[in-house]
Design an enzyme around this catalytic site. Structure first.
Site, PDB file in Angstrom:
ATOM      1  CB  SER A  22      -0.933   0.012   1.213  1.00  0.00           C
ATOM      2  OG  SER A  22      -0.206  -0.130   2.400  1.00  0.00           O
ATOM      3  CG  ASN A 109      -3.504  -5.032  12.395  1.00  0.00           C
ATOM      4  OD1 ASN A 109      -2.936  -4.884  11.305  1.00  0.00           O
ATOM      5  ND2 ASN A 109      -3.843  -6.225  12.869  1.00  0.00           N
ATOM      6  CB  THR A 154     -41.212  23.628 -10.547  1.00  0.00           C
ATOM      7  OG1 THR A 154     -42.324  23.990 -11.364  1.00  0.00           O
ATOM      8  CG2 THR A 154     -41.189  24.516  -9.307  1.00  0.00           C
ATOM      9  CE  LYS A 282     -18.999  25.337 -28.382  1.00  0.00           C
ATOM     10  NZ  LYS A 282     -18.896  23.882 -28.540  1.00  0.00           N
ATOM     11  CG  ASN A 284     -16.686  24.559 -25.157  1.00  0.00           C
ATOM     12  OD1 ASN A 284     -17.721  24.960 -25.682  1.00  0.00           O
ATOM     13  ND2 ASN A 284     -15.737  23.930 -25.819  1.00  0.00           N
ATOM     14  CD  GLU A 289     -18.941  21.070 -20.302  1.00  0.00           C
ATOM     15  OE1 GLU A 289     -18.879  20.028 -20.954  1.00  0.00           O
ATOM     16  OE2 GLU A 289     -18.601  22.178 -20.746  1.00  0.00           O
ATOM     17  CE1 TYR A 316      -5.677  -3.767   8.434  1.00  0.00           C
ATOM     18  CE2 TYR A 316      -4.822  -5.955   7.950  1.00  0.00           C
ATOM     19  CZ  TYR A 316      -4.970  -4.619   7.613  1.00  0.00           C
ATOM     20  OH  TYR A 316      -4.404  -4.139   6.459  1.00  0.00           O
ATOM     21  CD  GLN A 321      -2.445  -2.806   1.776  1.00  0.00           C
ATOM     22  OE1 GLN A 321      -1.780  -3.144   2.727  1.00  0.00           O
ATOM     23  NE2 GLN A 321      -2.188  -3.210   0.541  1.00  0.00           N
ATOM     24  CE  LYS A 324      -4.013   2.907   4.090  1.00  0.00           C
ATOM     25  NZ  LYS A 324      -4.761   1.868   4.813  1.00  0.00           N
TER      26      LYS A 324
HETATM   27  N1  ARG Z   1      -0.690  -1.838   4.866  1.00  0.00           N
HETATM   28  C1  ARG Z   1      -1.684  -2.170   5.816  1.00  0.00           C
HETATM   29  C2  ARG Z   1      -2.969  -1.361   5.551  1.00  0.00           C
HETATM   30  O1  ARG Z   1      -2.903  -0.360   4.911  1.00  0.00           O
HETATM   31  C3  ARG Z   1      -1.229  -1.892   7.204  1.00  0.00           C
HETATM   32  C4  ARG Z   1      -1.713  -2.887   8.221  1.00  0.00           C
HETATM   33  C5  ARG Z   1      -1.233  -4.221   7.869  1.00  0.00           C
HETATM   34  N2  ARG Z   1      -1.491  -5.177   8.860  1.00  0.00           N
HETATM   35  C6  ARG Z   1      -1.342  -6.468   8.596  1.00  0.00           C
HETATM   36  N3  ARG Z   1      -1.541  -7.277   9.546  1.00  0.00           N
HETATM   37  N4  ARG Z   1      -1.107  -6.898   7.383  1.00  0.00           N
HETATM   38  O2  ARG Z   1      -4.031  -1.723   5.987  1.00  0.00           O
END
Ligand code: ARG
Length: 462
Positions: A22, A109, A154, A282, A284, A289, A316, A321, A324
């Site tokens: 990640s 975690n 409306t 044009k 635009n 948009e 977990y 992962q 995010k």
């Molecule tokens: N890279 C992981 C994430 O973003 C971090 C936590 C990983 N924990 C594990 N037990 N593999 O979630």
């Protein structure tokens, strides 16, 4: 070899290393990761788990790493799965044994949950500031054109005339609620998972209140299983972003319509328009948009996380992962959209004559003519029907209600008198809407004062 390689005899393949990493996404969390580690190290020392000297070396080492990252000198290596391992590995390389003690009583975690919460809190604050800037721009446009009238719609059909300022303020209120949603998402993120370790807490005498306070969290999450596996706070952030983006999309849809030749109500500044590579004439409204288009992705980010979460057992799971990327994208996209919309609103020119000319079309006085009769004692349903006949007459003659003579009116009802013409004038129609929240000047100035009060209160809370 990975930091956890003790029980393994084989490395993962280069492909699976990349697939499982990640780092490309979570390196954005380096500052939060360092702050979390420093708070953890200081707490470990305060509880006698590591020495003060080790804690000092860790804190200093992490400060140095932060400098390297910000100078662009830090080498991110995909063999480190994530930012947590990246920084820890570098710390151990730089300060040795003390660095290897940092991960005592901690797991990635609780580390990732802590970093992400700190990040989410900061992004909410950024978005709240951007939200305030757009509200200021909309309010400035409302105040600059207090008397401008345009058709209210409306079904996208002319309905009743409204003040342009009233129309702008409608968006201010949407954004005022968006601010509340962002603030609620910030509160949701504002709780510390640190000290939950992998899932069950630890055997070390950790002080979770101490790390929470050091990191600026207002509270500690009471359950370690929940702490490491809950991502509601990211859903709250993504939802707040989605709703706000949807509001911007609606605003932009109007800007697109209003800048068409058919409406011709506004002209966007050149800085917020583009030309065509083939058609020289044009201009635009690309950026409006694009905001409308980007909204789809932000809503997709919310859906993606909801679906990722729905089947996860405690605690977990690696699926988490995937949390995010979408949330980071949603927040960045909304921030860009808010900034772009602010510039667009600040610089747009409005065309009051064209707005008023459109308000004269489509029998916008019809409701007021019916109200005229009802106020003279005719039941409203009956009055509605009478005016319906008058509108039909206008349609047959190809004229407007104010082109009809008093005789035309009286042919439908003898309650009509010479003062009926006053009911057909756009200014009077608008001014007559005196109810709280209505479009009459008086009501709008009360509303404007309220919107500014809410803005000042939110600004003070930034
Ligand atoms: N890279 C992981 C994430 O973003 C971090 C936590 C990983 N924990 C594990 N037990 N593999 O979630």
């Amino acid at each position: 070899m990975a930091l956890w390689s003790g029980r393994f005899t084989q490395d993962v393949s280069e492909f699976t290393q990349r697939f499982g990493a990640s780092l490309p996404v979570d390196k954005a969390l380096y500052a939060q990761d360092i702050a979390g580690s420093q708070a953890h190290a200081r707490m470990l020392a305060a509880r006698g788990v590591i020495s003060d000297a080790d804690a000092a070396a860790i804190v200093q080492g992490l400060d140095d790493i932060k400098v390297s990252i910000e100078a662009g000198e830090f080498v991110f290596d995909i063999n480190d799965e994530d930012i947590h391992m990246s920084i820890e590995r570098e710390l151990i390389a730089r300060i040795g044994e003390a660095g290897a003690r940092l991960h005592t009583g901690r797991s990635r975690n609780d580390q990732v949950a802590t970093d992400t919460r700190l990040f989410a809190k900061q992004r909410c604050a950024d978005l709240m500031a951007a939200n305030v800037a757009l509200r200021q721009a909309l309010i400035a446009q409302a105040e600059a054109h207090p008397d401008v009238i345009l058709p209210g719609y409306t079904h996208l059909q002319h309905a009743q005339p409204v003040l342009f300022s009233h129309h702008m303020l409608a968006y201010v209120w949407m954004l005022t609620r968006d601010f509340e949603r962002l603030s609620a998402a910030q509160h949701a993120a504002d709780a510390s998972p640190l000290g939950s370790a992998a899932l069950a807490g630890t055997t070390y005498p950790l002080d979770r209140q101490m790390t929470a306070e050091a990191l600026g969290f207002s509270r500690v999450i009471p359950n370690s299983l929940d702490a490491v596996s809950d991502r509601d706070f990211l859903l709250d952030l993504s939802y707040a972003c989605s709703v706000s983006c949807m509001h911007l999309s609606r605003l932009c849809e109007e800007l697109v319509l209003w800048s068409s030749s058919e409406f011709n109500f506004i002209e966007l500044s050149d800085a917020f328009s583009t030309g065509s590579s083939i058609m020289p004439q044009k201009k635009n409204p690309d950026f409006a948009e694009l905001i409308r288009g980007k909204t789809g992705r932000v809503v997709g980010d919310l859906m993606a996380l909801l679906v990722t979460m729905k089947g996860l057992p405690l605690a977990y799971n690696k699926d988490l992962q995937e949390d995010k990327e979408g949330a980071i994208d949603a927040a960045r996209t909304l921030e860009d959209c808010l900034m772009c919309a602010t510039g667009m609103i600040e610089t747009m020119d409005i065309k009051p004559d064209n707005m008023l000319a459109q308000a004269q079309k489509g029998h916008l006085a019809a409701t007021d003519v019916a109200d005229y009769l009802a106020k003279k004692g005719m039941p409203f349903r009956r009055a509605h029907e009478v005016v319906g006949h008058l509108v039909l007459l206008c349609e047959q003659r190809g004229c407007n209600l104010n082109d009809l003579t008093l005789d035309d009116f009286r042919a439908e009802s003898d309650l009509f008198e010479a003062d009926i013409t006053a009911a057909l004038d756009m200014e009077s129609i608008v001014a007559a809407r005196t109810t709280e929240g209505g479009t009459g000047h008086q009501a709008v100035s009360v509303q404007l004062a309220r919107a500014k009060e809410a803005l000042a209160a939110d600004e003070a809370n930034l």
